[in-house]
Design an enzyme around this catalytic site. Sequence first.
Site, PDB file in Angstrom:
ATOM      1  N   GLU A  47       0.803  -1.218   0.000  1.00  0.00           N
ATOM      2  CA  GLU A  47       0.000   0.000   0.000  1.00  0.00           C
ATOM      3  C   GLU A  47       0.841   1.276   0.000  1.00  0.00           C
ATOM      4  O   GLU A  47       0.333   2.349   0.311  1.00  0.00           O
ATOM      5  CB  GLU A  47      -0.981   0.000   1.183  1.00  0.00           C
ATOM      6  CG  GLU A  47      -1.955  -1.161   1.127  1.00  0.00           C
ATOM      7  CD  GLU A  47      -2.900  -1.242   2.313  1.00  0.00           C
ATOM      8  OE1 GLU A  47      -2.603  -0.586   3.339  1.00  0.00           O
ATOM      9  OE2 GLU A  47      -3.903  -1.952   2.228  1.00  0.00           O
TER      10      GLU A  47
ATOM     11  N   GLU B 207      -6.617  -6.845  -1.863  1.00  0.00           N
ATOM     12  CA  GLU B 207      -6.996  -7.286  -0.520  1.00  0.00           C
ATOM     13  C   GLU B 207      -8.500  -7.160  -0.367  1.00  0.00           C
ATOM     14  O   GLU B 207      -9.023  -6.051  -0.283  1.00  0.00           O
ATOM     15  CB  GLU B 207      -6.300  -6.449   0.562  1.00  0.00           C
ATOM     16  CG  GLU B 207      -4.796  -6.579   0.613  1.00  0.00           C
ATOM     17  CD  GLU B 207      -4.171  -5.749   1.730  1.00  0.00           C
ATOM     18  OE1 GLU B 207      -4.938  -5.232   2.579  1.00  0.00           O
ATOM     19  OE2 GLU B 207      -2.944  -5.601   1.755  1.00  0.00           O
TER      20      GLU B 207
END
Length: 882
Positions: free
Chosen positions: A481, A547
């Site tokens: 991320e 995710e």
Amino acid sequence: MKKHLLTLLLAWLAAYPLAAQQRYELNSGWQAQSIAKVQADGARLSQPTYALAGWLPAVVPGTVLTTQLANKLVPDPFFGMNNNRIPDIYRTGRDYYTYWFVKDFKEAPATDDDQVWLHLRGVNYSCEVYLNGQKLNQQTHHGMFLRQAYNITPHLAQDGNNRLAVVVYPPDPVGNPNGGQGGDGTIARGVSHQYVAGWDWIRPIRDRNTGIWDKVTIEKTKQINLKNPHVVTRVPGMRQPNGPQQPALLDVTAELENPTNKKVSGVLQYSIGGQTVTQKVSLPARSMQVVSLPQLTLPNPKLWWPNGYGPQNLYPSKVQFLVGKTVSDEEDVQIGVREIQTEWNAKTQSMQVLLNGQKIFIKGGNWIISDAMLRFTDARYDAEIRFHRDMNLNLIRVWGGALIERPEFYQACDKYGMLVMQDFWMSGDCNGRWVDPMKLEDQWTRRQYPNDHRLFINSAADQVKMVRNYASLGMWCGGNEITPPKDILTALQDSILPKLDGTRWFITYSNSDSMSYNTQGGNGDGPYGIQPISRFWAHRTYPFNSEVGSVGVGDYESLERFLPVANLVPPQYLGPKSKPTEKVDSMWDYHTYIGYEQYLLPYGAPKDARDFGLKAQLVNYDQYRALMEGFSSHMWEWYTGSIIWKTQNPWTSLRGQMYDYYLDPNACLYGLRNGSEPLHVMYNPVDSVVMITNNSFEVKRDLMLVVDAYDMAGKKTPVTQVIVEINPSMSKKYLPINAIVKQLGQQKGMFLSVQLLDLTKKAVSSNFYWLPDAKGEYSGLKTMAKAPLTLTARQTAASQVSVTLTNPATAPVAFFNRLALVNPQTQKRILPVFYTDNYVSVLPGESKTVLLDYTPSTDVPAPVVSVEGWNVAKQLVPVAVN
């Protein structure tokens, strides 16, 4: 005859040069002691004559904490709240977990030009290395991931009795485990793993995994040391898994090191599949060269494919350096012949992956690490990756807060067909993606973590060399991320990966727009909690979601392995029934439980922890089947792939797992296995349409689609039966059945059976749904009559049991049966066991056979089979031996 055998032996020796290489691990007989209790320095301590009275037997590979645990100095940190009873390094100071590790071993002095090498594959975090009174590293070694190699030829003892001594210092800083993701974030100042300061799925690892955590090996060579071979396979064009193949092209390089004081000439050669290429080489004294071999053409190759698309063919191959007819050094490299490409899908606005010219719909799972305390074994890696294969997944993403996975992990992924997306050591939580009050330093400072960029770059280059030959490695990712700092990102993107690999897709960070263009705001991933089933089908999320996840509590047998009896109490549901709030025991909170909210209550409020575990499995199965079915139903239209957060836990956590830490699968695994079938028939609950997904490269013809409904008493209502076909790599709608579902299920709910049968009436895909009544309740399930299911079990191989479940024609559905292989004395489950299916429902008049694979043990008596279902009483059945 003797003369003939001698002739054959001489011919064999002429064809295969003599190998000089030997390797062995130093993995037992270590001793350890706290630095506070050691008065001697490394030079004295590493003398074989120095007494080690009172030292602890040490675990190597391992950590200080695994050594303390083995010596019963600390309680099991995975059980209950025991972890709180172990001193945390942030409060004790680093010296508390600074330890010496010592190993005595026998190795005779080298003769002639022979060389002996010491390899340490991973030390966390810093260390000084001594052998027989001599310090091997002139400067302190830093970095959890950077491998170490020392030529110990001049330091070996004349009598062959040697002592290796390593002092290991913890990370610095160790991070404050204040409850934030990665604690206060400062653990990321080092080039190490970040989760050890705590995360939302784990409590802090008290020693931050300080120790010699990976393998220590001794290697013996002749004059030349062959290192880091690199084999690149190229598979031009679009291929099919079967039939003759056009040639593949292989490019091979290797590093050659000459540590001697004289020039050495010889031949570098590579052999695979009966083909060999060679290159003459001359190496100056005390030099190292990277040598390229001529391109090798491999005719009619057997290709490697991801799980569900074709076989995982693997070739043994060998890189050797020969001086005359003597092998100076060699490396065995197992190769999967394949080529990975990517292309942008303009319709989905995301990247899609191609393997051997064919596009692959990614069905993946996020992976943290096999064991939070780094207790890795080949058997555990094999079992965990096999579970992922059994889920019908084709990719594992290794999350950036952990490590570059070990070669043994990649060997299992090669074997089972799991592509790997491998993150480097960054995370948005620690490395400054967000303003975070839990973090010690501001966002701008954290964006420059780690402190030593050069160490990060060197470690990354080294780890790329370590795993780049594995067919399963498909993608590199800069971080979780977040991108690394600019200079690190530039080095990865423009130097390290092009030079040392150059064949994989590099994603700058895990939810990057270059992976999945985010038109909806947010981070490009999630959500992470439980969702309505309809949302998976009808709500368009990120087109390549890195995710997306849900719940994952195991059943009662799983919970009792790590929760004290007093804490085996179910959640309480407070507030209105339409939106209750869960309140759970503090022990459940400690093990990071996330809630089932209102989705469990339609089955009835849980009476106790066992009842909660059973009903949670119904929710688990439905959630993960729907997740993958929903994504697959929009294949190439909305999505090019999805990666579940997450499929496993390296700790006894109560969230996001298809099997628990002890390798006991729950219903998540089998719901996902069902929903991820390569050829799959499914029911869309939003528009009540039956659909088929075909992930293969072939047209599927002459299939009979059969849909039947069953009421709670077992009465069958045929819905439809029709011949269908479906083209490659697509999802297709077939039959709306909304009217029948409404009519039959309004009062008590219903069961829906959807099947694809081939011309022999064999089911090639079978799916079974339980649908609620008009109020969204499972009222019919609550009052179901018992089903007199019968069970037979027989041993079909030394490690396999075949179990057949039979339900009488006059009975109701035998619903949601959990099979287990158990110890007859303790009635505890044998783990791990691999089931071809589980949580199975058996229709009236139907028989189902399930195969159970396990590893027999002489310590356990002959196992028995257990079965227990929603409306089936528990049975224990002995296994008949043929």
